[in-house]
Design a protein around this motif. Structure first.
Motif, mmCIF file in Angstrom:
data_model
loop_
_atom_site.group_PDB
_atom_site.id
_atom_site.type_symbol
_atom_site.label_atom_id
_atom_site.label_comp_id
_atom_site.label_asym_id
_atom_site.label_seq_id
_atom_site.Cartn_x
_atom_site.Cartn_y
_atom_site.Cartn_z
ATOM 1 N N PHE A 150 0.893 -1.134 0.004
ATOM 2 C CA PHE A 150 0.072 -0.034 -0.173
ATOM 3 C C PHE A 150 0.863 1.237 0.117
ATOM 4 O O PHE A 150 0.456 2.274 -0.600
ATOM 5 N N GLU A 151 1.929 1.309 0.753
ATOM 6 C CA GLU A 151 2.801 2.348 0.568
ATOM 7 C C GLU A 151 3.283 2.581 -0.902
ATOM 8 O O GLU A 151 3.446 3.740 -1.232
ATOM 9 N N LEU A 152 3.716 1.443 -1.400
ATOM 10 C CA LEU A 152 4.319 1.816 -2.983
ATOM 11 C C LEU A 152 3.155 1.918 -3.850
ATOM 12 O O LEU A 152 3.178 2.510 -4.951
ATOM 13 N N LEU A 153 1.887 1.997 -3.555
ATOM 14 C CA LEU A 153 0.643 2.481 -4.257
ATOM 15 C C LEU A 153 0.564 3.897 -4.034
ATOM 16 O O LEU A 153 -0.541 4.722 -4.603
ATOM 17 N N GLY A 154 1.056 4.603 -3.089
ATOM 18 C CA GLY A 154 1.102 5.851 -2.733
ATOM 19 C C GLY A 154 0.341 6.410 -1.402
ATOM 20 O O GLY A 154 0.357 7.484 -0.997
ATOM 21 N N TRP A 155 -0.163 5.116 -0.526
ATOM 22 C CA TRP A 155 -0.591 5.552 0.893
ATOM 23 C C TRP A 155 0.667 6.024 1.483
ATOM 24 O O TRP A 155 1.687 5.560 1.655
ATOM 25 N N SER A 156 0.352 6.907 2.411
ATOM 26 C CA SER A 156 1.188 7.563 3.340
ATOM 27 C C SER A 156 1.250 6.442 4.521
ATOM 28 O O SER A 156 0.244 5.820 4.648
ATOM 29 N N GLU A 157 2.290 6.682 5.302
ATOM 30 C CA GLU A 157 2.497 5.759 6.565
ATOM 31 C C GLU A 157 1.489 5.709 7.484
ATOM 32 O O GLU A 157 0.749 4.723 7.997
ATOM 33 N N THR A 158 1.005 7.200 7.685
ATOM 34 C CA THR A 158 -0.340 7.214 8.654
ATOM 35 C C THR A 158 -1.462 6.918 8.252
ATOM 36 O O THR A 158 -2.266 6.439 9.029
ATOM 37 N N LYS A 159 -1.644 6.921 6.738
ATOM 38 C CA LYS A 159 -2.695 6.386 6.335
ATOM 39 C C LYS A 159 -2.984 4.567 6.390
ATOM 40 O O LYS A 159 -3.958 4.275 6.779
ATOM 41 N N VAL A 160 -1.850 4.093 6.000
ATOM 42 C CA VAL A 160 -1.843 2.779 6.282
ATOM 43 C C VAL A 160 -2.018 2.380 7.888
ATOM 44 O O VAL A 160 -2.914 1.658 8.047
ATOM 45 N N VAL A 161 -1.602 3.017 8.810
ATOM 46 C CA VAL A 161 -1.702 2.812 10.178
ATOM 47 C C VAL A 161 -3.104 3.115 10.488
ATOM 48 O O VAL A 161 -3.844 2.302 11.360
ATOM 49 N N THR A 162 -3.732 4.128 10.147
ATOM 50 C CA THR A 162 -5.070 4.617 10.393
ATOM 51 C C THR A 162 -6.063 3.458 9.641
ATOM 52 O O THR A 162 -7.067 2.991 10.716
#
Length: 318
Positions: free
Chosen positions: A289-301
């Protein structure tokens, strides 16, 4: 909730007190994070951030729960399983970070140590008169089913190994493992409180330690827990679930652990089968998901919200 609140408060305060100097000491000892070269570019700035911070919340957990062990003896098996895995994780971290051995603990040696610790724990739980050695089955009512020695050992060993590996794989983004596990432990705490309440000090201490650790581990992280912390957390969670007779519910309330492990298995298997092709951009899946462009905070949330919803669902069906 009195006892849970006492141990939670002690653990949280101990974390706040020891973490600033603890993080500084980890810096001085050069216990810095080694970042994967094939990982997301955004992670390169994390190089050198202190790791092995799991030592800090293990200290806080110990201070907060061990004084109550005489009154609450049920916390000891779960505490020892988590601490045992934490020691294995510490050795792995030490070899990777200090000795610069890329693989850390030899995988076979690591698995052997974890298996021995798991078997000792399972044996105590099965043969002790204080525990039922039974499992509740999701969607099959409130009754716990005793499966006997032949099935209890392999089922428990598989669940322990899978859960601990899942917690380990979930630790890859600032605050992810801490946030997801804090929700899981809160769910287990509520389940225990509405039952016997016999594990209150440990559950409160683990939750308090995680909340305190998040103050320094949330993005941008000042410290990482390392295998020392993630393996210990997996041990605490699975032991709590086994002793609450809800280990078979783990794929539901700890779905993030489950999907992290599954993504790695699928990625490696498909890579070998297809001679180099991949299902995900990178595994474990949070990196995808990070490599799809999600920020770290978005993934955690998002991952934390999923965990909250699934824990609530489990609470309802229980």
């Amino acid at each position: 909730m009195f006892m849970e609140g006492i141990s939670l408060g002690i653990s949280f305060l101990v974390m706040l007190l020891i973490s600033p100097k603890g993080i500084k000491l980890l810096h001085q000892l050069k216990f810095g994070q080694e970042v994967r070269e094939d990982g997301p570019n955004s992670h390169l700035k994390k190089q050198g951030t202190p790791t092995m911070g799991g030592i800090l919340f293990l200290i806080a957990i110990s201070v907060a729960c061990l004084p109550f062990a005489g009154t609450y003896p049920h916390i000891l098996p779960a505490y020892l399983l988590g601490m045992g895995f934490g020691v294995v994780g510490f050795i792995d971290d030490y070899l990777k970070v200090v000795k610069h051995q890329s693989e850390g603990f030899n995988p076979r040696q690591k698995m052997l140590c974890q298996t021995i610790i798991s078997i000792l724990y399972i044996s105590y739980i099965f043969y002790s008169k204080e525990y039922s050695g039974a499992f509740r089955i999701p969607f099959f009512g409130k009754e716990a089913y005793s499966v006997g020695l032949v099935l209890f050992f392999p089922i428990s060993l598989f669940i322990i190994t899978a859960t601990d590996t899942g917690a380990n794989f979930t630790d890859g983004i600032d605050g992810l493992c801490s946030s997801v596990t804090a929700v899981i432990v809160f769910f287990l705490l509520l389940k225990n409180h509405l039952g016997t309440g016999d594990m209150a000090p440990l559950m409160g201490a683990v939750l308090g330690g995680l909340l305190g650790f998040l103050c320094f581990n949330a993005y941008p992280a000042k410290v990482f827990m390392g295998d020392t912390g993630s393996l210990a957390l997996g041990g605490f969670v699975v032991a709590m679930a086994i002793q609450e007779e809800i280990a078979l519910f783990i794929p539901i309330f700890a779905f993030i652990y489950f999907v992290e492990v599954l993504s790695v298995i699928l990625q490696v298997s498909y890579f070998k089968w297809s001679h180099g092709k991949r299902i995900f951009k990178m595994a474990p899946i949070h990196h995808h998901f990070e490599l799809l462009g999600w920020s770290e905070t978005k993934v955690v949330t998002i991952f934390t919200i999923i965990t909250i919803l699934l824990c609530f669902f489990c609470f309802m069906i229980l």
